[in-house]
Structure formats: C-alpha cells, structure tokens
Design an enzyme around this catalytic site. Structure first.
Site, short mmCIF file in Angstrom:
data_model
loop_
_atom_site.label_atom_id
_atom_site.label_comp_id
_atom_site.label_asym_id
_atom_site.label_seq_id
_atom_site.Cartn_x
_atom_site.Cartn_y
_atom_site.Cartn_z
N SER A 1 24.71 40.02 30.59
CA SER A 1 23.93 39.44 31.08
C SER A 1 22.22 39.16 30.76
CB SER A 1 23.84 40.14 32.60
OG SER A 1 22.62 39.13 33.52
N TYR A 18 23.21 46.46 39.56
CA TYR A 18 24.07 45.67 38.60
C TYR A 18 23.22 45.30 36.81
CZ TYR A 18 25.06 40.97 36.85
OH TYR A 18 25.61 39.91 36.35
N1 LIG Z 1 26.44 33.35 37.77
C1 LIG Z 1 25.40 34.48 37.13
O1 LIG Z 1 24.09 33.81 37.01
C2 LIG Z 1 25.76 35.41 35.86
C3 LIG Z 1 24.44 35.81 35.36
C4 LIG Z 1 24.83 36.57 34.19
C5 LIG Z 1 25.96 37.22 34.00
N2 LIG Z 1 27.06 37.12 35.38
C6 LIG Z 1 28.37 37.14 34.62
O2 LIG Z 1 28.95 36.56 34.15
C7 LIG Z 1 30.20 37.28 34.82
C8 LIG Z 1 31.42 35.64 35.41
O3 LIG Z 1 30.74 35.45 37.10
P1 LIG Z 1 30.30 34.41 37.74
O4 LIG Z 1 29.10 34.13 37.25
O5 LIG Z 1 31.56 33.77 37.42
O6 LIG Z 1 30.57 35.16 39.52
P2 LIG Z 1 32.15 34.63 40.17
O7 LIG Z 1 32.27 32.95 40.05
O8 LIG Z 1 31.49 35.18 41.43
O9 LIG Z 1 33.06 35.30 39.25
C9 LIG Z 1 33.60 36.36 39.68
C10 LIG Z 1 35.02 36.34 38.56
O10 LIG Z 1 35.25 37.96 38.89
C11 LIG Z 1 36.29 38.24 39.00
N3 LIG Z 1 36.12 39.72 40.52
C12 LIG Z 1 35.85 39.96 40.89
N4 LIG Z 1 36.08 41.20 41.22
C13 LIG Z 1 37.00 41.22 40.56
C14 LIG Z 1 37.95 42.44 41.04
N5 LIG Z 1 37.62 42.97 41.08
N6 LIG Z 1 38.70 42.79 39.74
C15 LIG Z 1 39.42 41.65 38.62
N7 LIG Z 1 38.82 39.82 39.39
C16 LIG Z 1 37.62 40.22 39.77
C17 LIG Z 1 36.80 37.20 40.25
O11 LIG Z 1 37.98 36.54 40.93
P3 LIG Z 1 38.97 37.17 42.01
O12 LIG Z 1 37.44 36.58 43.55
O13 LIG Z 1 39.77 35.75 42.23
O14 LIG Z 1 38.77 38.55 41.62
C18 LIG Z 1 35.88 35.59 39.69
O15 LIG Z 1 36.97 34.97 39.06
C19 LIG Z 1 30.19 38.52 35.47
O16 LIG Z 1 30.04 39.69 34.44
C20 LIG Z 1 28.65 38.43 35.91
O17 LIG Z 1 27.70 39.03 36.26
C21 LIG Z 1 26.41 35.72 35.64
#
Ligand SMILES: NC(=O)c1ccc[n+]([C@@H]2O[C@H](COP(=O)([O-])OP(=O)(O)OC[C@H]3O[C@@H](n4cnc5c(N)ncnc54)[C@H](OP(=O)(O)O)[C@@H]3O)[C@@H](O)[C@H]2O)c1
Length: 262
Positions: free
Chosen positions: A138, A151
């Site tokens: 991130s 985080y």
């Molecule tokens: N969106 C942003 O602004 C942003 C910015 C920078 C970095 N990121 C990073 O991008 C990555 C993806 O996030 P996203 O933005 O796509 O968020 P998201 O839509 O909430 O997706 C998160 C994913 O992680 C899975 N997950 C959560 N807890 C889990 C667990 N205990 N075991 C296995 N899987 C788990 C969720 O699936 P289930 O709930 O089905 O388990 C979901 O598929 C993350 O690492 C996040 O830190 C996001």
C-alpha cells in the site's frame, strides 16, 4: 497479454475488490486460477463463471491455513507459477480504542500469512528456476499513519520484505513485485470503518490497479506505486519533516474515519 496464458496463479483475497479483479482479468487472459478467501459461496460462483479455476476457501488469519492451502494444491499436482498475496484489511481508530484480537487478526493476515505463503511457494519456484510473487502492499507502507497505525505498519513490513526478496532472488529467474495502491474503490473502506469518499480527493479503480500491476510484473519491475498522484504524494511526504507528514497523515485519516473516536 499472452504472457499470462496458461500460467497458474494463486490469488489470496480473491472474493472481492482488487483480488476479484485480478481473478477476472487473468481469467480473460487465459490463466489457470486457484482462488482463496473466506467467502466459500462467492468463490464457487466465480469458479463456475471462469474457464479454468478452482477454489480453496479458508481463513488466512489462522496460523495453520497457509500450510493446509499449500498441501491441498500439491495434492492436486498443480505447479503454481505466480502467487498474488493480496488478502488484507485495515481498521481505523485510535490505537487503544481497538481490541488486540482485531490487531492480531490483521497482523496474522497482512504479515504472517503473506510471509508463510511466500516461504512455501518460493522454495518450489527457486527449485524450478521460474515463477514469481506479487505482494499487495500500500501507499500507506511509506508513511506512518496515526489512527491507522497497525495497518500502515503491516504494509511497511510488506514493502520492506518484498524489496529485500527481489534483490535476493532476482538472479534465480524469479520475479518479485510489490504493489502499492493508494485509495482504491473496493470493500476495504467498510471493514476499515472509513467513509467511501476518497480522503485525499483521489480514487482509483481496482481494474486500473490490476492492469498496471500485471504490466509491471511482466516487465520484471520490483515495485509499483499505482497512479501519478499517489507517486507524487509519496515523493512529497519524503521531502517534508516527519512531524509535518505525521500531522498531514493524521488529519487526512481523521477526515475519512466514519467512527470518529478520539
Ligand atoms: N482499497 C484500497 O484503498 C487499498 C489501498 C491500498 C492497498 N490495499 C490492499 O489491497 C488488498 C486487497 O484489498 P481490497 O481493497 O480489494 O479490499 P476488499 O475488497 O475488502 O478485499 C479484501 C479481500 O481479502 C479477503 N480476506 C479478508 N480477510 C481474510 C482472511 N482472514 N482470510 C482470507 N482472506 C481474507 C477478503 O475475502 P473474504 O472476506 O471472503 O475472506 C477479500 O477477498 C489488501 O491487502 C489491502 O490492504 C487496498
């Protein structure tokens, strides 16, 4: 991109947001997919709509699941070419206002499972002299963020770890890429208890993040900060005194918090 055709890709956190987008994009490119996340039904639906995919649901915040996932993949006699360590979550608020249970879950998912999966799969890749890892970090990894402290610290680990691995394994024909998106439109903000409105006025789509990341991986890059504005933000905060950047990060995150507890 023909580069990904017939490659076997393991995607963690494939049920939503960036991970789900990686899955659909790679499916269109002809990759073979192994999808994992906790949402079993959602993954099953995705698998049914895809050309060549399987799902292995499970909770990556549980210590034993990375090993279980690796064994199940080995039992199916599948050789994984690329691991996308994407599963992760954040939680906003003052440090003492959240439980240790929540922080442990975040640390286990964002750091421990990512490290464990990398350890398991990289060993095989080095033996086969091919393959690679994409770690989703991130923009938060470059700047301590008050009210998002754990985080940001977990992501600082991911970026640091990924860059070191790149240098250790680049001569072994292994690609290691760290992806650093800024605020991206997914379900992330809900679990993080943040407003859906972009905190700094800039929001990317997960499709943009995925397209840029797949291009960067193909080129053998070691890090990508997605989006010009995010690259500028990283550059700018590195120039100003730490006290100022902490104040700035703090006021941006406070504005975006939907549970204002301070
Ligand atoms: N969106 C942003 O602004 C942003 C910015 C920078 C970095 N990121 C990073 O991008 C990555 C993806 O996030 P996203 O933005 O796509 O968020 P998201 O839509 O909430 O997706 C998160 C994913 O992680 C899975 N997950 C959560 N807890 C889990 C667990 N205990 N075991 C296995 N899987 C788990 C969720 O699936 P289930 O709930 O089905 O388990 C979901 O598929 C993350 O690492 C996040 O830190 C996001």
């Amino acid at each position: 991109m023909d580069y990904y055709k017939d490659k076997t890709v393991l995607i963690t956190g494939a049920s939503s947001g960036i991970g789900e987008n990686f899955a659909h994009t790679l499916n269109k490119m002809g990759a073979k997919l192994i999808l994992t996340a906790r949402s079993k039904d959602k993954l099953e639906k995705m698998v049914q709509s895809m050309n060549n995919a399987v799902s292995i649901p499970g909770d990556l915040s549980k210590k034993e699941f990375p090993e279980e996932l690796y064994s199940k993949i080995n039992d199916m006699k599948i050789k994984v070419d690329i691991v996308i360590n994407n599963a992760g979550f954040g939680y906003s608020g003052k440090f003492l206002n959240n439980s240790m249970e929540n922080y442990n879950e975040m640390i286990n998912l964002n750091i421990c499972s990512l490290t464990h999966l990398t350890h398991l799969f990289l060993k095989d890749m080095v033996e086969n002299k091919s393959g690679g890892i994409i770690n989703i970090s991130s923009l938060a990894s470059f700047q301590p963020i008050p009210y998002f402290s754990i985080y940001a610290a977990t992501k600082a680990f991911v970026t640091s770890f990924t860059l070191s691995l790149y240098e250790e394994y680049r001569e072994k024909n292994i690609n290691i890429l760290g992806v650093c998106p800024g605020y991206t439109k997914t379900n992330f903000n809900k679990r993080a208890q943040m407003d859906s409105v972009p905190v700094a006025g800039y929001l990317m789509s997960s499709q943009e993040v995925v397209d840029q990341s797949l291009r960067a991986y193909k080129k053998g890059k070691f890090i990508i900060i997605n989006g010009k504005i995010n690259r500028f933000a990283k550059f700018f905060t590195s120039l100003i005194p730490k006290k100022w950047s902490l104040k700035m990060a703090s006021s941006i995150i406070k504005k975006g918090m939907s549970n204002k507890q301070w």
